[in-house]
Motif scaffolding. Sequence first.
Motif, PDB file in Angstrom:
ATOM      1  N   UNK A   1      -9.283  -2.191  -5.214  1.00 45.18           N
ATOM      2  CA  UNK A   1      -8.133  -2.721  -4.483  1.00 45.18           C
ATOM      3  C   UNK A   1      -7.085  -3.239  -5.468  1.00 45.18           C
ATOM      4  N   UNK A   2      -7.523  -3.972  -6.482  1.00 48.80           N
ATOM      5  CA  UNK A   2      -6.604  -4.537  -7.453  1.00 48.80           C
ATOM      6  C   UNK A   2      -5.920  -3.456  -8.292  1.00 48.80           C
ATOM      7  N   UNK A   3      -6.550  -2.317  -8.447  1.00 45.51           N
ATOM      8  CA  UNK A   3      -5.956  -1.209  -9.203  1.00 45.51           C
ATOM      9  C   UNK A   3      -4.719  -0.645  -8.508  1.00 45.51           C
ATOM     10  N   UNK A   4      -4.549  -0.945  -7.217  1.00 45.61           N
ATOM     11  CA  UNK A   4      -3.403  -0.420  -6.467  1.00 45.61           C
ATOM     12  C   UNK A   4      -2.219  -1.382  -6.460  1.00 45.61           C
ATOM     13  N   UNK A   5      -2.406  -2.617  -6.938  1.00 41.95           N
ATOM     14  CA  UNK A   5      -1.346  -3.616  -6.816  1.00 41.95           C
ATOM     15  C   UNK A   5      -0.702  -3.942  -8.158  1.00 41.95           C
ATOM     16  N   UNK A   6       0.550  -4.329  -8.094  1.00 43.66           N
ATOM     17  CA  UNK A   6       1.347  -4.750  -9.240  1.00 43.66           C
ATOM     18  C   UNK A   6       0.890  -6.144  -9.672  1.00 43.66           C
TER      19      UNK A   6
ATOM     20  N   UNK B   1       5.787  -2.841  -0.030  1.00 36.70           N
ATOM     21  CA  UNK B   1       6.900  -2.551  -0.924  1.00 36.70           C
ATOM     22  C   UNK B   1       6.286  -2.091  -2.252  1.00 36.70           C
ATOM     23  N   UNK B   2       6.950  -1.150  -2.904  1.00 36.05           N
ATOM     24  CA  UNK B   2       6.411  -0.495  -4.095  1.00 36.05           C
ATOM     25  C   UNK B   2       7.265  -0.782  -5.322  1.00 36.05           C
ATOM     26  N   UNK B   3       6.602  -0.896  -6.456  1.00 32.78           N
ATOM     27  CA  UNK B   3       7.295  -0.999  -7.735  1.00 32.78           C
ATOM     28  C   UNK B   3       6.383  -0.440  -8.812  1.00 32.78           C
ATOM     29  N   UNK B   4       6.939   0.392  -9.671  1.00 25.98           N
ATOM     30  CA  UNK B   4       6.194   0.995 -10.779  1.00 25.98           C
ATOM     31  C   UNK B   4       4.930   1.718 -10.301  1.00 25.98           C
ATOM     32  N   UNK B   5       4.999   2.351  -9.127  1.00 26.06           N
ATOM     33  CA  UNK B   5       3.870   3.121  -8.622  1.00 26.06           C
ATOM     34  C   UNK B   5       2.735   2.295  -8.057  1.00 26.06           C
ATOM     35  N   UNK B   6       2.993   1.017  -7.819  1.00 28.32           N
ATOM     36  CA  UNK B   6       1.970   0.128  -7.251  1.00 28.32           C
ATOM     37  C   UNK B   6       2.561  -0.686  -6.113  1.00 28.32           C
ATOM     38  N   UNK B   7       1.674  -1.387  -5.410  1.00 30.55           N
ATOM     39  CA  UNK B   7       2.092  -2.250  -4.308  1.00 30.55           C
ATOM     40  C   UNK B   7       2.530  -3.597  -4.879  1.00 30.55           C
ATOM     41  N   UNK B   8       3.773  -3.993  -4.594  1.00 29.24           N
ATOM     42  CA  UNK B   8       4.250  -5.294  -5.088  1.00 29.24           C
ATOM     43  C   UNK B   8       4.379  -6.310  -3.963  1.00 29.24           C
ATOM     44  N   UNK B   9       4.422  -5.844  -2.744  1.00 28.85           N
ATOM     45  CA  UNK B   9       4.489  -6.764  -1.599  1.00 28.85           C
ATOM     46  C   UNK B   9       3.674  -6.161  -0.452  1.00 28.85           C
ATOM     47  N   UNK B  10       2.788  -6.979   0.106  1.00 35.44           N
ATOM     48  CA  UNK B  10       1.952  -6.580   1.225  1.00 35.44           C
ATOM     49  C   UNK B  10       2.044  -7.680   2.273  1.00 35.44           C
ATOM     50  N   UNK B  11       2.442  -7.306   3.487  1.00 33.23           N
ATOM     51  CA  UNK B  11       2.524  -8.280   4.564  1.00 33.23           C
ATOM     52  C   UNK B  11       1.716  -7.725   5.740  1.00 33.23           C
ATOM     53  N   UNK B  12       0.659  -8.443   6.106  1.00 36.12           N
ATOM     54  CA  UNK B  12      -0.152  -8.089   7.276  1.00 36.12           C
ATOM     55  C   UNK B  12       0.303  -8.949   8.451  1.00 36.12           C
TER      56      UNK B  12
END
Length: 127
Positions: free
Chosen positions: A25-30, A114-125
């Motif tokens: 999971x952490x590999x997908x986030x900025x 929201x995406x930045x540099x090919x990763x997730x930078x903002x996640x809102x559930x």
Amino acid sequence: MDADSKRALILRYLDAYNRFDVEAMMATVHDDVVFQNITAGEVTAQADGAASLRQMAEQAKTIFAARRQTLLAFSETSKEAAIQVAFEGVLACDLPNGMKAGQELRLEGRSEFTFEDGRLIRIVDIS
């Protein structure tokens, strides 16, 4: 990122979440990721930065015996994507709000990314 890349990254994140695989999971986030959970219009959880999200994800592993988010719909714009999800979970412990271990949760919600540099930078559930 194109729509297929955004969708693939979100699916990797959901797959890791469903398997309780914090590392994947952490590999997908900025590194500067911001996560918010909003329930009934109120922010009920927030993590600022990857270390904070990792801590939250590790804690969540102790709360649920099982959990699954299923993608129902996907939409995207140039910098963002949103999904409709069905969530199912079984509590592993009693919660302060009166819910008991073994109780099942089922709800539908929306997640915005929201995406930045090919990763997730903002996640809102949102539920």
